[in-house]
Design a protein around this motif. Structure first.
Motif, short mmCIF file in Angstrom:
data_model
loop_
_atom_site.label_atom_id
_atom_site.label_comp_id
_atom_site.label_asym_id
_atom_site.label_seq_id
_atom_site.Cartn_x
_atom_site.Cartn_y
_atom_site.Cartn_z
N PHE A 1 -14.24 21.84 20.21
CA PHE A 1 -13.89 20.57 20.00
C PHE A 1 -14.46 19.65 18.75
CE2 PHE A 1 -13.64 16.05 20.42
CZ PHE A 1 -12.35 15.59 20.16
N SER A 2 -15.81 19.51 19.11
CA SER A 2 -16.82 18.67 18.21
C SER A 2 -16.59 19.27 16.81
CB SER A 2 -17.97 18.59 18.54
OG SER A 2 -18.75 18.02 17.72
N PHE B 1 -13.30 18.82 15.19
CA PHE B 1 -12.77 17.40 14.84
C PHE B 1 -13.67 17.14 13.38
CE2 PHE B 1 -13.71 12.85 15.45
CZ PHE B 1 -12.25 12.33 15.11
N PHE C 1 -20.44 16.28 11.25
CA PHE C 1 -21.13 15.51 12.44
C PHE C 1 -21.71 16.20 13.11
CE2 PHE C 1 -21.10 13.54 16.64
CZ PHE C 1 -21.74 12.50 16.39
N THR D 1 -25.88 16.60 13.91
CA THR D 1 -26.30 16.25 15.29
C THR D 1 -26.96 17.57 15.97
OG1 THR D 1 -24.13 16.38 16.21
CG2 THR D 1 -24.99 14.26 15.76
N LYS E 1 -1.23 14.27 22.77
CA LYS E 1 -1.88 13.58 21.70
C LYS E 1 -3.29 13.44 21.97
CE LYS E 1 1.62 10.99 19.73
NZ LYS E 1 2.54 9.76 19.68
N SER E 2 -3.62 14.16 23.17
CA SER E 2 -5.23 14.31 23.26
C SER E 2 -5.46 16.09 23.01
CB SER E 2 -5.68 13.98 24.85
OG SER E 2 -5.30 14.99 25.83
N PHE E 3 -6.39 16.58 22.89
CA PHE E 3 -6.91 17.75 22.66
C PHE E 3 -6.46 18.51 23.71
CE2 PHE E 3 -9.96 21.05 21.59
CZ PHE E 3 -9.49 21.64 20.37
N TYR F 1 -24.61 9.48 13.24
CA TYR F 1 -24.33 9.51 12.05
C TYR F 1 -22.75 8.98 12.00
CZ TYR F 1 -22.28 11.99 7.77
OH TYR F 1 -21.57 12.41 6.78
N PRO G 1 -19.84 9.04 9.17
CA PRO G 1 -19.32 9.85 7.90
C PRO G 1 -18.83 8.86 6.90
CG PRO G 1 -18.54 11.10 9.64
CD PRO G 1 -18.88 9.92 10.48
N GLN H 1 -9.10 14.24 9.57
CA GLN H 1 -8.55 14.21 10.94
C GLN H 1 -7.30 13.40 11.30
OE1 GLN H 1 -11.31 12.69 10.58
NE2 GLN H 1 -13.04 13.92 11.18
N ALA I 1 -6.35 13.82 19.55
CA ALA I 1 -7.49 13.55 20.49
C ALA I 1 -7.48 12.31 20.98
CB ALA I 1 -8.63 13.84 19.64
N SER I 2 -7.96 12.07 22.15
CA SER I 2 -8.11 10.97 22.72
C SER I 2 -9.32 10.07 22.09
CB SER I 2 -7.91 10.71 24.28
OG SER I 2 -9.17 11.37 24.80
N GLU J 1 -12.28 11.72 24.35
CA GLU J 1 -12.67 12.91 24.12
C GLU J 1 -13.56 12.89 22.74
OE1 GLU J 1 -9.14 16.24 24.93
OE2 GLU J 1 -8.72 14.59 23.40
N ILE J 2 -13.27 11.94 21.71
CA ILE J 2 -13.96 11.89 20.49
C ILE J 2 -15.33 11.34 20.99
CG2 ILE J 2 -14.14 10.78 18.34
CD1 ILE J 2 -11.19 11.12 18.11
N SER K 1 -17.70 13.68 22.45
CA SER K 1 -18.21 14.75 21.74
C SER K 1 -19.71 14.60 20.87
CB SER K 1 -17.19 15.37 20.52
OG SER K 1 -16.95 14.23 19.63
N GLY K 2 -19.86 13.15 21.07
CA GLY K 2 -21.27 12.86 20.65
C GLY K 2 -22.47 13.73 21.48
N TYR L 1 -6.38 8.83 19.03
CA TYR L 1 -7.03 8.55 18.16
C TYR L 1 -6.24 8.15 16.74
CZ TYR L 1 -10.69 8.70 14.32
OH TYR L 1 -11.54 8.50 13.22
N LEU M 1 -15.63 6.01 15.99
CA LEU M 1 -16.82 6.91 15.65
C LEU M 1 -18.19 6.47 15.77
CD1 LEU M 1 -15.18 8.31 12.33
CD2 LEU M 1 -14.99 9.25 14.65
N ARG N 1 -19.29 7.30 19.09
CA ARG N 1 -19.66 8.56 19.24
C ARG N 1 -21.03 8.90 18.83
NH1 ARG N 1 -17.41 13.17 15.18
NH2 ARG N 1 -17.85 11.61 13.83
N ALA N 2 -21.38 8.09 17.66
CA ALA N 2 -22.73 8.14 17.02
C ALA N 2 -23.79 7.71 18.07
CB ALA N 2 -22.93 7.49 15.69
N SER O 1 -24.90 10.09 20.42
CA SER O 1 -25.67 11.36 20.14
C SER O 1 -27.23 10.61 19.61
CB SER O 1 -25.15 12.05 18.89
OG SER O 1 -25.06 11.10 17.73
#
Ligand SMILES: Nc1ncnc2c1ncn2[C@@H]1O[C@H](COP(=O)(O)OP(=O)(O)OP(=O)(O)O)[C@@H](O)[C@H]1O
Ligand SMILES: [Mg+2]
Lengths: 287, 232
Positions: free
Chosen positions: A167-168, A171, A175, A179, A226-228, B73, B75, B81, B86-87, B90-91, B94-95, B131, B143, B146-147, B150
Motif C-alpha cells: 500500500f505504502s 501510494f 515517501f 522513510t 473508496k478505500s484501498f 517527509y 513531498p 495519487q 484510500a481512506s 489508511e494513508i 502507512s507512515g 482521500y 500527509l 502520515r509524516a 514515521s
C-alpha cells in the motif's frame, strides 16, 4: 431453469469441472488483487507485454517438446519482468517503447518458430488457443492443478505479508523510500509476482485476454469503493464471481472460456460504472 | 546535539551538478528554512538528505538515531495519487509501514498514535473519509499526519503550503510551528521568504551564492536584505 440446474449438477460429477473451477477461482483471485496495484501504479500495460513474452516462451517450450511447458515459460517471463522493472527505474530509457518492442518481438518470434517447427498438424488451432484461452482449462491434469494451487498460495502470501508495504509503495514510492522501505526490493518481488500470475492466467484466458482479468475487476471496484482495502476485497469478489459464472456458462453453452469470462467482467464494469455515477451524485448533494 | 550536517557537499543529477560547496549543520529542535528561486536545487537537496538521490561529492552526516526510521517527509506535490482509492486512516497509518518489518498488520498502539496525529492536525472524524474527496489543505494535513507517524524527531517539508489559500496557509504554518515547539526539528522549503523567516531560526539560501546562518545573520546580510525587499 430446472433443467439448467440439473445439467450443472450433472457436470459437477466430473473432476475436470472441479479442477477448472479451482484453477479459475485462484487465477481470478490473484490476478484481481495484483490488478489493483498495477492499475494504480500505471503498470497495467506491463501485464500485456509480459503475456506476449509468455506466449513466445510457450511456443519454444512446445517445439523443444517439454511435457510441462510452464517450466520454461515461467523463468523466461520472470526474467523479462525483472528486466522491464529494471529499465523502468532507469529514467533514461523510454519504458513504453521498450515494452512494445519486447512484446511484439516475442509474439513474432513465437509464431514464426511454431510455423517453422510445427509440432502438430493444426497450428492455427494451437495458436488460437494460446492467444484466446482454450478448452485446455477443461483438460487440466492434477499436476497442473497442484502447481497452480501452490503458486497461487505463494502469491497470496506475498500480498498478505507485505500488504502494508505494498500500500505504502503504491501510494507514494518516494515517501516509502525516504522513510526506509527498500522499495526496489519490493518492486522486483512485484515483478516476479506479475510474471507468475500471467503465466498462470494464460491457462484460463489466453495471452491476449490476460489484461482484462487484471484490469477490469480493479476498475469496477474503484468506481464504487473508496478505500484501498475495500477496493482489493471487492475486486477479488468480482473477479471470482465472473470466473465461476464464466466457466459454468462456457460449459453450458459451449462458448470459449476466456472471452466468456471477460464478457462477464465487462458487464460487471458497466453495472459498477452506473452505480458509481449515482454514488458521486449523492455525495455532491450531501456536501 | 548536531542531528544533520554536511561539508562542501555537491548535489545534482547525472546531467550535472545543481549546487556545489554546500555546508550547513542542524541541531535537534532547529527550524531551518531553505529559500531560493525556482530551479535552484532546493528539492534536490531535500531528496539528497532523504537518500532518494546520491550526492555527487561529499556526504551528509546524520545522527544514528535518524537513520533507523527517524525521518518524516512531506513531498512537494502529490499529483500522482489524484484518483487513488484510500481512506485518510489508511494513508496516515502507512507512515508506520517502514517500521513494522514483516508484520502484516498494524498494532493497536500504532493505530492509536495515527488517530492522535489525525486529531492533532484538526482532522478528527475524517478517518474513514476518501482521500481524493478532500480539499488541498486537508490533503496536506493528512500527509503531515502520515509524516508524524514515521518520526518524532525530524520533519522535511517541501513547500508545504503551495497551492493553499492565505488562511489555510497560515494554519499550516501554525501547525508546523507547534510541532517545532514540541521539539521536532523542521527543515522546510519555502517560496515565501518573509513567512519562512518569521518562524525559522536558521536559513539556508540557495542560488548563485549560498548562504547559511542564523535568522539574524541572514537579515543583516546584504543579499538577505535584497531578497526580502525584492520579494515585495
Ligand atoms: N530528475 C532530474 N534529473 C535531472 N535534472 C533534474 C531533475 N529534477 C530536477 N532537475 C534539475 O535540477 C535543478 C533543480 O531542481 P529542483 O527541483 O531541486 O529545484 P527547486 O529549487 O526545488 O525549484 P522549485 O522552487 O521550482 O521547486 C533544475 O534545474 C532542474 O531542471
Ligand atoms: Mg522544488
Amino acid at each position: 431453469m430446472k433443467e439448467l440446474i440439473e445439467t450443472i449438477s450433472y457436470y459437477f460429477h466430473f473432476p475436470f469441472v472441479w479442477y477448472a473451477l479451482i484453477v479459475g477461482v485462484l487465477i481470478a483471485l490473484t490476478a484481481s488483487i495484483l490488478g489493483v496495484t498495477l492499475v494504480l501504479k500505471r503498470y497495467s500495460t506491463i501485464g500485456d507485454g509480459l503475456s506476449h513474452v509468455a506466449f513466445g516462451a510457450l511456443s519454444v517450450a512446445a517445439i523443444v517438446g517439454l511435457t510441462n511447458e510452464m517450466l520454461l515459460a515461467m523463468p523466461i517471463t520472470i526474467l523479462a519482468a525483472i528486466l522491464l522493472m529494471k529499465s523502468g527505474q532507469n529514467a533514461k530509457i523510454k519504458g513504453d517503447a521498450q515494452l512494445a518492442m519486447i512484446s511484439v518481438g516475442a509474439i513474432a518470434i513465437g509464431y514464426l518458430l511454431i510455423n517453422i517447427f510445427p509440432t502438430s498438424s493444426n497450428i492455427t488451432a494451437d495458436v488460437c488457443s494460446t492467444l484466446f484461452g482454450s478448452i485446455s482449462i477443461l483438460t487440466l491434469s492434477s499436476t497442473e492443478v497442484i502447481i497452480c494451487v501452490v503458486l497461487s498460495v505463494v502469491v497470496l502470501l506475498f500480498f498478505i505479508l507485505f500488504y502494508n508495504k505494498i500500500f505504502s509503495i503504491t501510494f507514494d514510492e518516494n515517501f516509502s523510500k525516504a522513510t526506509g522501505i527498500n522499495t526496489s526490493f519490493y518492486n522486483y518481488l512485484l515483478a516476479i509476482i506479475i510474471a507468475i500470475v500471467i503465466v498462470l492466467a494464460m491457462n484460463l484466458v489466453g495471452s491476449l485476454l490476460i489484461s482484462a482479468l487484471i484490469v477490469f475487476p480493479a476498475l469496477s471496484a474503484m468506481r464504487v469503493f473508496k478505500s484501498f482495502k475495500s477496493v482489493i476485497i471487492s475486486s477479488a469478489i468480482i473477479s471470482i464471481f465472473s470466473s465461476i459464472f464464466g466457466i459454468l456458462s462456457s460449459i453450458l453453452f459451449s462458448t470459449p472460456v476466456g472471452p466468456t469470462i471477460v464478457v462477464v467482467d465487462i458487464l460487471i464494469f458497466i453495472i459498477f460504472f452506473i452505480v458509481g455515477l449515482f454514488n458521486t451524485q449523492q455525495t455532491k448533494v450531501k456536501v | 546535539m548536531t542531528q544533520l550536517s554536511c561539508d562542501n557537499l555537491s548535489i545534482g543529477y547525472e546531467t550535472g551538478i545543481v549546487v556545489k560547496d554546500l555546508s550547513f549543520s542542524i541541531d535537534s529542535g532547529d527550524y531551518l528554512a531553505i529559500v531560493g528561486e525556482n530551479g535552484t536545487g532546493k528539492s534536490t537537496l531535500i531528496k539528497t538528505i532523504l537518500g532518494l538521490i546520491k550526492p555527487i561529492k561529499g556526504e551528509i552526516k546524520m545522527d544514528e538515531s535518524l537513520k533507523r526510521n527517524g525521518i518524516g517527509y512531506l513531498p512537494q506535490q502529490t499529483i500522482v495519487q489524484k484518483d487513488f482509492p484510500a481512506s485518510v486512516f489508511e494513508i496516515v497509518l502507512s507512515g508506520f509501514a517502514s517500521i513494522n518489518g514483516f508484520r502484516p498488520f498494524y498494532t493497536k498502539e500504532e493505530k492509536e498514535i495515527a488517530k492522535a496525529n489525525i486529531n492533532k492536525m484538526g482532522l478528527s472524524g475524517y478517518e474513514k473519509y476518501p482521500y481524493k474527496e478532500l480539499s488541498g489543505g486537508q490533503m496536506q494535513r493528512v500527509l503531515l499526519s502520515r509524516a508524524l507517524c514515521s518520526t518524532t524527531k525530524i520533519l522535511l517539508l517541501d513547500e508545504p503550503v503551495s497551492g493553499l489559500d492565505p488562511i489555510v496557509t497560515q494554519e499550516m504554518y501554525e501547525l508546523i510551528n507547534n510541532l517545532n515547539k514540541e521539539g521536532i526539528t523542521i527543515i522546510m522549503i519555502s517560496h515565501d521568504v518573509k513567512e519562512a523567516v518569521k518562524y525559522a531560526n536558521k536559513i539556508l539560501h540557495i542560488g548563485n551564492k549560498v548562504f547559511f546562518g542564523t535568522k539574524t545573520e541572514y537579515l543583516n546580510s546584504d543579499f538577505g536584505k535584497i531578497f526580502i525587499d525584492g520579494g515585495k
